[in-house]
Design an enzyme around this catalytic site. Structure first.
Site, mmCIF file in Angstrom:
data_model
loop_
_atom_site.group_PDB
_atom_site.id
_atom_site.type_symbol
_atom_site.label_atom_id
_atom_site.label_comp_id
_atom_site.label_asym_id
_atom_site.label_seq_id
_atom_site.Cartn_x
_atom_site.Cartn_y
_atom_site.Cartn_z
ATOM 1 N N PRO A 102 0.806 -1.226 0.000
ATOM 2 C CA PRO A 102 0.000 0.000 0.000
ATOM 3 C C PRO A 102 0.835 1.269 0.000
ATOM 4 C CG PRO A 102 -0.141 -1.109 2.131
ATOM 5 C CD PRO A 102 0.544 -2.046 1.198
ATOM 6 N N GLU B 105 2.118 -7.497 9.364
ATOM 7 C CA GLU B 105 2.250 -6.047 9.566
ATOM 8 C C GLU B 105 3.024 -5.369 8.443
ATOM 9 O OE1 GLU B 105 1.835 -2.331 11.349
ATOM 10 O OE2 GLU B 105 0.815 -4.242 11.722
ATOM 11 N N ARG C 291 -3.391 -8.881 -20.630
ATOM 12 C CA ARG C 291 -4.317 -8.548 -21.713
ATOM 13 C C ARG C 291 -3.693 -7.630 -22.759
ATOM 14 N NH1 ARG C 291 -7.167 -3.954 -21.594
ATOM 15 N NH2 ARG C 291 -9.065 -4.947 -22.328
ATOM 16 N N ASP D 126 -8.829 1.380 -24.961
ATOM 17 C CA ASP D 126 -9.344 1.306 -23.592
ATOM 18 C C ASP D 126 -9.241 2.654 -22.889
ATOM 19 O OD1 ASP D 126 -10.064 -1.322 -23.551
ATOM 20 O OD2 ASP D 126 -8.155 -2.028 -22.777
#
Length: 249
Positions: free
Chosen positions: A92, A119, A157, A172
């Protein structure tokens, strides 16, 4: 063939993902090699533990460096020639994953994605092993497996031969710097809602112009921040300024 290896404590999570839909077809065609590896097998203790308490105290457990280094180094030792793989830490704290990053990674021969739990990671993994740290958004999940699946799907893809229509990936949303234009299919009239006449006119020049205009308009309404970096003509910028003014009046 592109090779993608995922280091995870839960390789069974990838069984369905790697065997179905676009990823499964790409694997069957020999376009990509996909493998999930349990790095617990590289633990150097009799209990096969891969985490320990953090130095300095604090809550939670920290992923140890030894099993992760061991797994990556084993993959590199088995690789025959070629360049060093991109070793990606799913975290993150990492760089936010974007379509541009997917396009960059799709040019690589070998990707190794590391999925953490607990953690956090021993900092030496970041400093001395990985080449990239990626996040799929400003939130925290229980592990890196779902983010890794997202990255893999987005990258695979883009490989030649994966999608039935090679132009699909090019048009896209985000590939052009703008959101994609609206799509319609049969029937031409559904519950009194009609497909825009230009799309059934057969005039390809007008269709392309309409699609470009709709893409600009949709981006203005939903993601105006993207327009700052988009490649636009002076005419398009003036048109957008008029549309923006109309929205506020």
């Amino acid at each position: 063939m592109m090779r993608i290896d995922v280091l995870t404590l839960f390789p069974e999570m990838f069984d369905g993902v790697f065997g179905a839909s676009i990823l499964g077809k790409a694997k069957d065609k020999g376009i990509v090699s996909l493998e999930a590896i349990n790095f617990r097998e590289y633990s150097n203790n009799k209990h096969n533990t891969v985490d320990d308490y953090p130095y300095g105290g604090g809550g939670g457990m920290v992923l140890k460096a030894e099993p992760v280094f061991g797994a990556v180094e084993d993959l590199m030792a088995k690789k025959e020639g070629g360049s060093r793989p991109r070793v990606i830490l799913m975290c993150p704290q990492g760089e936010t994953f974007t379509q541009k990053k997917a396009e960059e990674l799709a040019k690589e021969e070998h990707l190794v994605l590391i999925c953490g739990h607990y953690e956090g990671y021993d900092e030496r993994i970041r400093e001395y092993l990985v080449t990239d740290e990626l996040s799929i958004g400003d939130y925290v999940l229980t592990g890196g497996e779902i983010p890794a699946m997202t990255v893999i799907d987005s990258v695979v893809r883009l490989l030649p031969g994966v999608l039935g229509n090679e132009s699909s990936a090019v048009t896209d949303s985000y590939s052009t710097g703008l959101l994609e234009y609206p799509h319609y299919t049969r029937p031409a009239v559904f519950r009194d809602w009609e497909v825009p006449e230009v799309l059934i006119s057969g005039n390809h020049a007008k269709i392309e112009a309409w699609r470009r205009e709709q893409s600009l308009l949709r981006t203005l309404r939903r993601r105006p921040d993207l327009l700052e970096k988009a490649e636009l003509t002076d005419k398009e910028r003036k048109w957008l300024a008029t549309q923006e003014q109309n929205q506020t009046t």
